[in-house]
Design a protein around this motif. Sequence first.
Motif, short mmCIF file in Angstrom:
data_model
loop_
_atom_site.label_atom_id
_atom_site.label_comp_id
_atom_site.label_asym_id
_atom_site.label_seq_id
_atom_site.Cartn_x
_atom_site.Cartn_y
_atom_site.Cartn_z
N LEU A 78 1.10 -2.32 -10.39
CA LEU A 78 0.47 -3.40 -9.63
C LEU A 78 1.33 -3.83 -8.45
N MET A 79 2.64 -3.67 -8.61
CA MET A 79 3.55 -4.04 -7.52
C MET A 79 3.27 -3.21 -6.27
N GLY A 80 2.90 -1.94 -6.48
CA GLY A 80 2.63 -1.08 -5.33
C GLY A 80 1.45 -1.58 -4.52
N THR A 81 0.43 -2.08 -5.22
CA THR A 81 -0.73 -2.63 -4.51
C THR A 81 -0.34 -3.89 -3.74
N PHE A 82 0.43 -4.77 -4.39
CA PHE A 82 0.87 -5.98 -3.69
C PHE A 82 1.66 -5.62 -2.43
N ASP A 83 2.59 -4.68 -2.56
CA ASP A 83 3.42 -4.30 -1.41
C ASP A 83 2.57 -3.86 -0.22
N GLN A 84 1.64 -2.93 -0.48
CA GLN A 84 0.81 -2.40 0.61
C GLN A 84 0.04 -3.52 1.31
N LEU A 85 -0.57 -4.39 0.52
CA LEU A 85 -1.38 -5.46 1.11
C LEU A 85 -0.51 -6.46 1.87
N ASN A 86 0.67 -6.76 1.33
CA ASN A 86 1.52 -7.76 1.98
C ASN A 86 2.07 -7.27 3.31
N PHE A 87 2.64 -6.05 3.33
CA PHE A 87 3.20 -5.64 4.63
C PHE A 87 2.13 -5.20 5.62
N ARG A 88 0.95 -4.83 5.15
CA ARG A 88 -0.14 -4.56 6.09
C ARG A 88 -0.67 -5.86 6.70
N LEU A 89 -0.78 -6.91 5.89
CA LEU A 89 -1.27 -8.20 6.39
C LEU A 89 -0.22 -8.96 7.18
N ASN A 90 0.98 -9.06 6.62
CA ASN A 90 2.00 -9.99 7.13
C ASN A 90 3.21 -9.32 7.78
N GLY A 91 3.28 -8.00 7.73
CA GLY A 91 4.37 -7.30 8.39
C GLY A 91 5.59 -7.10 7.53
N GLN A 134 8.86 -7.71 8.04
CA GLN A 134 9.90 -8.74 7.92
C GLN A 134 9.50 -9.83 6.93
N PHE A 135 8.25 -10.28 7.00
CA PHE A 135 7.80 -11.29 6.04
C PHE A 135 7.88 -10.73 4.62
N HIS A 136 7.51 -9.48 4.46
CA HIS A 136 7.52 -8.86 3.13
C HIS A 136 8.93 -8.85 2.53
N VAL A 137 9.90 -8.34 3.29
CA VAL A 137 11.26 -8.26 2.73
C VAL A 137 11.87 -9.65 2.56
N THR A 152 10.13 0.59 3.10
CA THR A 152 10.43 -0.29 1.98
C THR A 152 10.71 0.57 0.75
N GLN A 153 11.37 -0.04 -0.24
CA GLN A 153 11.77 0.71 -1.43
C GLN A 153 10.76 0.60 -2.56
N PHE A 154 10.08 -0.50 -2.68
CA PHE A 154 9.15 -0.83 -3.76
C PHE A 154 9.58 -2.18 -4.29
N LEU A 155 8.60 -3.00 -4.70
CA LEU A 155 8.89 -4.39 -5.05
C LEU A 155 10.06 -4.53 -6.02
N ASP A 156 10.06 -3.75 -7.10
CA ASP A 156 11.11 -3.97 -8.10
C ASP A 156 12.47 -3.46 -7.65
N ARG A 157 12.53 -2.79 -6.51
CA ARG A 157 13.81 -2.37 -5.95
C ARG A 157 14.23 -3.26 -4.78
N ASP A 158 13.27 -4.00 -4.24
CA ASP A 158 13.53 -4.81 -3.05
C ASP A 158 13.75 -6.28 -3.35
N THR A 159 13.85 -6.62 -4.64
CA THR A 159 14.04 -8.01 -5.00
C THR A 159 15.01 -8.13 -6.17
N ASP A 160 15.34 -9.35 -6.54
CA ASP A 160 16.23 -9.60 -7.67
C ASP A 160 15.61 -9.00 -8.94
#
Length: 436
Positions: free
Chosen positions: A213-226, A228-231, A390-398
């Motif tokens: 599910l993280m992969g879907t969130f990532d795609q939608l977030n950086f497509r919508l918000n770019g 920099q906002f994503h990271v 980007t690396q993927f949500l679980d690699r790009d966050t705490d």
Amino acid sequence: MVRYTPGSSPSPSLDRRTLLRVMLAGAGVAATGGLAACGSGGSSSDSGSKVVTFGNNLSDQVPKDAITAAVKAFEANSGGLSVTINTKQHEQYQEQINNYLQGKPDDVLAWFAGYRMRFFADQGLTGDLSDLWGKIGGNYSDALKQASTGSDKKQYFVPFTQYAWGMFYRKSVWQEKGYAVPKTLDELVALATKMKADGLIPIASAGKQGWPLMGTFDQLNFRLNGYQFHVDLLAGKENWQDKKVKDVFDTWKRLLPFHQENALGREWQEAAQTLQQKKSGMYLLGAFVGQQFPDADKADLDFFPFPEINPEHGIDTVEAPIDGYMMAKKPANPEGAAKLLEYLSSAEPQLAYLKADPTAVATNQKADTSGYSPLQKKVADTIKNAKHITQFLDRDTDPGFASEAATNGLISFVKNPDDIDTVLKGMADQAKNIFK
């Protein structure tokens, strides 16, 4: 996560390649099951400086055999060094790595680039590889060096392979139905609507372990918000209750009717098999989806980057996780560890590995790609042409935020997409506690 956690390289139950059987015949490489069992603290006590211990997270048979073959080739040309491989089941490896690194880790150990690498480097739990990068830097692009660099501007990671996320599909199905690659979200919705009318599951889906599910969130977030906002959001610098984040979930909600039903009860492999069986029209996943395809079907697999949502950002960001290796803070055999890492940075072992796992691409920019499949060439070009990686949500966050707040929040959303505000409040509250 999954086959692992997108943080790493997948592996299905495919037949071993003839090449691997030949390379491994009579192999003397030891393999143990406990993550800390062959840590560097005791690895060389009996064998002096002739043994290098290697922590391996590729536990599925195909990638496990492939990396074992690469290590065996290193032994044959290492001047007498031998390697003891300590393999741990992928998810257990990730769950235990913090204690592992604080105990007696192996000399060389598998991990992920980017935030996940920096997280442990910042704590002083891994070895400085800056001197080694003075030798191997020419093997890598600037982007890969950046992904291997800690907060102190020193390098702590050696990239090995990389793969891309995207919308995967079978060319034969699309040709038969007359489907075209969508360029925008509206076109994607129109295509999914047509697929549903044609009796197909428009988008295969699995979320039993949370991470897909993280992969879907990532795609939608950086497509919508770019990018920099994503990271920044994943680094705790933006608010999960921001309208921009709510827009991501509203967009996801629009797509949910086209996703495979009962996703939370399904493993990624099962969803991938519906694509292989021509029951699904698309699947948003990493290129490792191809591991669920028999050799006869692999040439029929293709993909496209997730389509544009916001023209301001287009499709300038690609999710392309980087797998590779770190060194223990105090390896029992520092010279041997450096030699093994230098070897893993070269094209030879990377290309040898890809013969068994052709869903990824080599990170060495000098690697001969003439033997790549059309899909691999497309993956490599997509990564090369991306403005941001980007690396993927679980690699790009705490790690704590990924395993608890993100996983639970995304699962809660899929269970009840009409209660987005409650989901985001819960994620925001946990983010405030974690990112202090």
